[in-house]
Write a protein that holds these residues in place. Structure first.
Motif, PDB file in Angstrom:
ATOM      1  N   TYR A   1      43.643  46.326  39.563  1.00  0.00           N
ATOM      2  CA  TYR A   1      44.637  46.201  40.624  1.00  0.00           C
ATOM      3  C   TYR A   1      46.041  46.305  40.037  1.00  0.00           C
ATOM      4  CZ  TYR A   1      40.487  44.108  42.709  1.00  0.00           C
ATOM      5  OH  TYR A   1      39.206  43.880  43.157  1.00  0.00           O
TER       6      TYR A   1
ATOM      7  N   TYR B   1      50.109  45.472  41.059  1.00  0.00           N
ATOM      8  CA  TYR B   1      50.979  44.747  41.966  1.00  0.00           C
ATOM      9  C   TYR B   1      52.425  44.973  41.563  1.00  0.00           C
ATOM     10  CZ  TYR B   1      46.857  42.132  43.454  1.00  0.00           C
ATOM     11  OH  TYR B   1      45.626  41.781  43.955  1.00  0.00           O
TER      12      TYR B   1
ATOM     13  N   VAL C   1      44.455  49.589  44.498  1.00  0.00           N
ATOM     14  CA  VAL C   1      43.173  48.978  44.171  1.00  0.00           C
ATOM     15  C   VAL C   1      42.284  50.093  43.642  1.00  0.00           C
ATOM     16  CG1 VAL C   1      41.165  47.743  45.064  1.00  0.00           C
ATOM     17  CG2 VAL C   1      43.442  47.251  45.982  1.00  0.00           C
TER      18      VAL C   1
ATOM     19  N   LEU D   1      38.640  50.971  42.116  1.00  0.00           N
ATOM     20  CA  LEU D   1      37.320  50.339  42.091  1.00  0.00           C
ATOM     21  C   LEU D   1      36.234  51.198  41.472  1.00  0.00           C
ATOM     22  CD1 LEU D   1      37.335  48.624  45.601  1.00  0.00           C
ATOM     23  CD2 LEU D   1      37.929  47.620  43.381  1.00  0.00           C
TER      24      LEU D   1
ATOM     25  N   TYR E   1      36.907  33.962  49.387  1.00  0.00           N
ATOM     26  CA  TYR E   1      37.486  33.762  48.063  1.00  0.00           C
ATOM     27  C   TYR E   1      38.955  33.361  48.173  1.00  0.00           C
ATOM     28  CZ  TYR E   1      33.333  35.986  46.186  1.00  0.00           C
ATOM     29  OH  TYR E   1      32.036  36.281  45.847  1.00  0.00           O
TER      30      TYR E   1
ATOM     31  N   TYR F   1      42.290  31.436  45.693  1.00  0.00           N
ATOM     32  CA  TYR F   1      42.697  31.245  44.302  1.00  0.00           C
ATOM     33  C   TYR F   1      44.031  30.512  44.229  1.00  0.00           C
ATOM     34  CZ  TYR F   1      39.496  35.208  44.014  1.00  0.00           C
ATOM     35  OH  TYR F   1      38.400  36.035  44.144  1.00  0.00           O
TER      36      TYR F   1
ATOM     37  N   TYR G   1      47.101  30.363  41.335  1.00  0.00           N
ATOM     38  CA  TYR G   1      47.657  30.841  40.078  1.00  0.00           C
ATOM     39  C   TYR G   1      48.990  30.136  39.828  1.00  0.00           C
ATOM     40  CZ  TYR G   1      44.460  34.843  40.213  1.00  0.00           C
ATOM     41  OH  TYR G   1      43.345  35.641  40.233  1.00  0.00           O
TER      42      TYR G   1
ATOM     43  N   TYR H   1      39.683  28.337  41.506  1.00  0.00           N
ATOM     44  CA  TYR H   1      39.320  29.260  42.561  1.00  0.00           C
ATOM     45  C   TYR H   1      38.142  28.723  43.357  1.00  0.00           C
ATOM     46  CZ  TYR H   1      35.493  31.017  39.569  1.00  0.00           C
ATOM     47  OH  TYR H   1      34.368  31.129  38.785  1.00  0.00           O
TER      48      TYR H   1
ATOM     49  N   VAL I   1      34.835  30.108  46.010  1.00  0.00           N
ATOM     50  CA  VAL I   1      34.078  31.232  46.571  1.00  0.00           C
ATOM     51  C   VAL I   1      33.594  30.938  47.980  1.00  0.00           C
ATOM     52  CG1 VAL I   1      33.418  32.007  44.275  1.00  0.00           C
ATOM     53  CG2 VAL I   1      31.883  30.529  45.573  1.00  0.00           C
TER      54      VAL I   1
ATOM     55  N   ARG J   1      39.083  39.716  48.715  1.00  0.00           N
ATOM     56  CA  ARG J   1      37.793  40.202  48.266  1.00  0.00           C
ATOM     57  C   ARG J   1      38.064  41.379  47.356  1.00  0.00           C
ATOM     58  NH1 ARG J   1      37.801  41.121  53.982  1.00  0.00           N
ATOM     59  NH2 ARG J   1      36.300  39.439  54.238  1.00  0.00           N
ATOM     60  N   PRO J   2      37.047  41.920  46.691  1.00  0.00           N
ATOM     61  CA  PRO J   2      37.321  43.005  45.732  1.00  0.00           C
ATOM     62  C   PRO J   2      38.088  44.190  46.301  1.00  0.00           C
ATOM     63  CG  PRO J   2      35.129  42.162  45.382  1.00  0.00           C
ATOM     64  CD  PRO J   2      35.647  41.471  46.623  1.00  0.00           C
ATOM     65  N   SER J   3      38.024  44.396  47.605  1.00  0.00           N
ATOM     66  CA  SER J   3      38.783  45.512  48.177  1.00  0.00           C
ATOM     67  C   SER J   3      40.280  45.231  48.239  1.00  0.00           C
ATOM     68  CB  SER J   3      38.261  45.830  49.573  1.00  0.00           C
ATOM     69  OG  SER J   3      38.345  44.686  50.396  1.00  0.00           O
ATOM     70  N   GLY J   4      40.663  43.997  47.969  1.00  0.00           N
ATOM     71  CA  GLY J   4      42.089  43.686  47.938  1.00  0.00           C
ATOM     72  C   GLY J   4      42.366  42.205  48.117  1.00  0.00           C
ATOM     73  N   TYR J   5      43.444  41.753  47.511  1.00  0.00           N
ATOM     74  CA  TYR J   5      43.816  40.340  47.566  1.00  0.00           C
ATOM     75  C   TYR J   5      45.232  40.216  48.107  1.00  0.00           C
ATOM     76  CZ  TYR J   5      39.735  39.781  44.606  1.00  0.00           C
ATOM     77  OH  TYR J   5      38.457  39.804  44.122  1.00  0.00           O
TER      78      TYR J   5
ATOM     79  N   PHE K   1      48.578  37.623  48.463  1.00  0.00           N
ATOM     80  CA  PHE K   1      49.220  36.460  47.858  1.00  0.00           C
ATOM     81  C   PHE K   1      50.177  35.804  48.852  1.00  0.00           C
ATOM     82  CE2 PHE K   1      48.125  36.415  43.344  1.00  0.00           C
ATOM     83  CZ  PHE K   1      47.402  37.601  43.269  1.00  0.00           C
ATOM     84  N   GLY K   2      50.261  34.475  48.748  1.00  0.00           N
ATOM     85  CA  GLY K   2      51.259  33.750  49.507  1.00  0.00           C
ATOM     86  C   GLY K   2      52.636  33.931  48.898  1.00  0.00           C
TER      87      GLY K   2
END
Lengths: 114, 110
Positions: A33, A35, A48, A50, B31, B33, B35, B48, B50, B95-99, B101-102
């Motif tokens: 990824y 950012y 992303v 993959l 999921y 997390y 940091y 983290y 799940v 998820r693995p397709s994208g995360y 963040f706050g």
């Protein structure tokens, strides 16, 4: 332990020039990824990646992933001042692929000068 | 769609005090997390989760605790704050397709 190394950590470039940021990682993964972070702000997802050979482009940025070399690149074409920010790569190398979690590089601080 | 919401945005704590950083997501992600980001060091994973009721330690868990009683909420508790916990804290979900963040919590311990 997964290690993610970015280089360079600092990059000062002129507008209109091209450059590449490199992200190397130490263990097998096909989930990477990129950012962007502006000063005092959160992280914005750029790309992303993959799968091996994945290439994605958005505007002046293009990212690619070579899982065999454990290397991703972020290529900047004809840089403009608005691209000035810190860029992070992050790798998910969770064994078994179920406990997904990212390990980040230290970031590349990009400054684009007029 | 609010995404990932963190509160507070800023906080100053005295050494030895405790506090909870709040994180809520409305995307129904399993999921989540936490940091922390220190200057020049990238982001390091604290804890983290799940899914509701399941949490695990990340790279730097000492001095922190978490709970996950619902899918939406993942609070981070600091007990006995120390100057070494001065940092910017980010919550994320996905998820693995994208995360996502706050916006972060900037914490100073004095």
């Amino acid at each position: 332990e997964l290690k993610v190394e970015q280089n360079p950590l600092f990059l000062s470039m002129q507008e209109g020039k091209n450059y590449t940021i490199y992200c190397n990682y130490s263990t097998t993964s096909d989930r990477l990824y990129w950012y962007r972070q502006d000063p005092g702000k959160s992280l914005e997802s750029l790309f992303v990646l993959l799968s091996n050979g994945a290439v994605k482009q958005e505007g002046r940025l293009m990212a690619s992933l070579d899982t065999k070399a454990r290397l991703s690149t972020l290529h900047i074409t004809a840089a403009v001042h608005d691209l000035s920010a810190t860029y992070f790569c992050a790798v998910d190398a969770s064994p078994g692929g179920s406990n997904y979690k990212l390990t980040f590089g230290k970031g590349t601080l990009l400054t684009v000068n007029p | 769609n609010a995404g990932v919401t963190q509160t507070p945005k800023f906080r100053i704590l005295k050494i030895g005090q405790s506090m909870t950083l709040q994180c809520t997501q409305d995307m129904n992600h399993n999921y989540m997390y936490w940091y922390r980001q220190d200057p020049g060091m990238g982001l390091k994973l604290i804890y983290y989760s799940v899914g509701a009721g399941i949490t695990d330690k990340g790279e730097v868990p000492n001095g922190y605790n978490v709970s996950r009683s619902t899918t939406e909420d993942f609070p981070l508790r600091l007990e006995l704050a120390a100057p070494s916990q001065t940092s910017v804290y980010f919550c994320a979900s996905g998820r693995p397709s994208g995360y996502t963040f706050g916006s972060g919590t900037r914490l100073t311990v004095v």
